[in-house]
Design an enzyme around this catalytic site. Sequence first.
Site, PDB file in Angstrom:
ATOM      1  N   CYS A 215      40.681  33.057  48.341  1.00  6.91           N
ATOM      2  CA  CYS A 215      39.573  33.836  47.814  1.00  6.91           C
ATOM      3  C   CYS A 215      38.493  32.839  47.390  1.00  6.91           C
ATOM      4  O   CYS A 215      38.735  32.024  46.491  1.00  6.91           O
ATOM      5  CB  CYS A 215      40.051  34.658  46.616  1.00  6.91           C
ATOM      6  SG  CYS A 215      38.730  35.590  45.854  1.00  6.91           S
TER       7      CYS A 215
ATOM      8  N   CYS B  46      31.631  37.795  49.549  1.00  5.31           N
ATOM      9  CA  CYS B  46      32.990  37.493  50.010  1.00  5.31           C
ATOM     10  C   CYS B  46      33.019  36.173  50.788  1.00  5.31           C
ATOM     11  O   CYS B  46      32.597  36.119  51.954  1.00  5.31           O
ATOM     12  CB  CYS B  46      33.577  38.616  50.871  1.00  5.31           C
ATOM     13  SG  CYS B  46      35.329  38.366  51.202  1.00  5.31           S
TER      14      CYS B  46
HETATM   15  O1  PYC Z   1      35.372  35.653  48.138  1.00  6.59           O
HETATM   16  O2  PYC Z   1      36.930  35.237  49.607  1.00  6.59           O
HETATM   17  C1  PYC Z   1      36.414  35.953  48.746  1.00  6.59           C
HETATM   18  C2  PYC Z   1      37.082  37.219  48.379  1.00  6.59           C
HETATM   19  C3  PYC Z   1      38.210  37.757  48.950  1.00  6.59           C
HETATM   20  C4  PYC Z   1      38.472  38.945  48.296  1.00  6.59           C
HETATM   21  C5  PYC Z   1      37.507  39.130  47.343  1.00  6.59           C
HETATM   22  N1  PYC Z   1      36.668  38.056  47.424  1.00  6.59           N
END
Ligand code: PYC
Length: 331
Positions: free
Chosen positions: A96, A250
């Site tokens: 993450c 993300c």
């Molecule tokens: O930033 O890789 C990320 C992530 C994965 C799930 C929520 N954030």
Amino acid sequence: MNNFRYMHLSIIDSHTGGEPTRVVIDGPEEVTGINVESMAQRRDLLAGKYDWIRKSCVNEPRGHEAMVGALLCQPSDPDCVAGVIFFNNVGYLHSCIHGTIGLAVTLLHMGKIQHGKHRIETIAGVVGVEICEKGRVTVTNVPSYRYRKGVELVVPGYGQVTGDIAWGGNWFFLTKVSDSADAPTVRYENIRALTDYGAAISQALADQNITGDDGGKVDHIEIFDQPTEGVSDSRSFVLCPGMEYDRSPCGTGTSAKLACLYADGELESGQVWRQASVLNTVFECQLEPLDNGRITPIITSSAYVNGETTLIIQDDDPFRHGISSASFSQH
Ligand code: PYC
């Protein structure tokens, strides 16, 4: 007199582009200590004997469905400053990146590390972090790649949806709003419709047995749309496995996106890509090509520590392990 027994968990909260990270800093030695060989082994121990830590931290009433938890561990690799296991409302994540950025500012806040370059061990591999001024952190992610291009999926209620499958530390299905006749546009007002759309795609991938090249579940869905002018090169909505959307762009998903752009010849080494979330928070990214067609994603964002407390988990509390469907089987 109260005879109840209590458990305590010390936590530090932060957010990265709006997405929360709750770091547990005093987990059980059996999982976090030096006598465990690998991060995968730590995850299995946590998931087996101590899954209540995940549930108590991220579920209501102590947390909420969108919370990402992170158990701070000793690294198994001596070149790393820390190891980390990420988890959410339904299970464990390979990696993450918003959470790694959150962990970096948390370790700085704790005085465990200083500004500069460090290495952190995740289940997906070792990632580099460079902490600069004002909570700005650059992460050098694990090698990322596109596995399949132009997968055609039949999604009940939406018809045919086309997308790519790529790895950025987790598995992603990446689709553009323009790749489906009925996709909602990526706007804050459409979060409910985007969640329904993402959930339908996720179900279709499972029903049609479409996985990553290691057989892993493609459990994150990314829906890309036009950029917001002056803000980004692209704006996306990311649905996580627990059916909550990522408030940040993300990082593992952006890594998967960079791998697809590179594979299509649309982004080269040294070019900057600004990926915005549905909230219009932005990750600034670059890539370094590897010899085997894969890339190393480099992602920069800011994170902010916003809480430090002790969670109390009282033996007789019916929601000591959070509110979930399991809570109701006893009532
Ligand atoms: O930033 O890789 C990320 C992530 C994965 C799930 C929520 N954030």
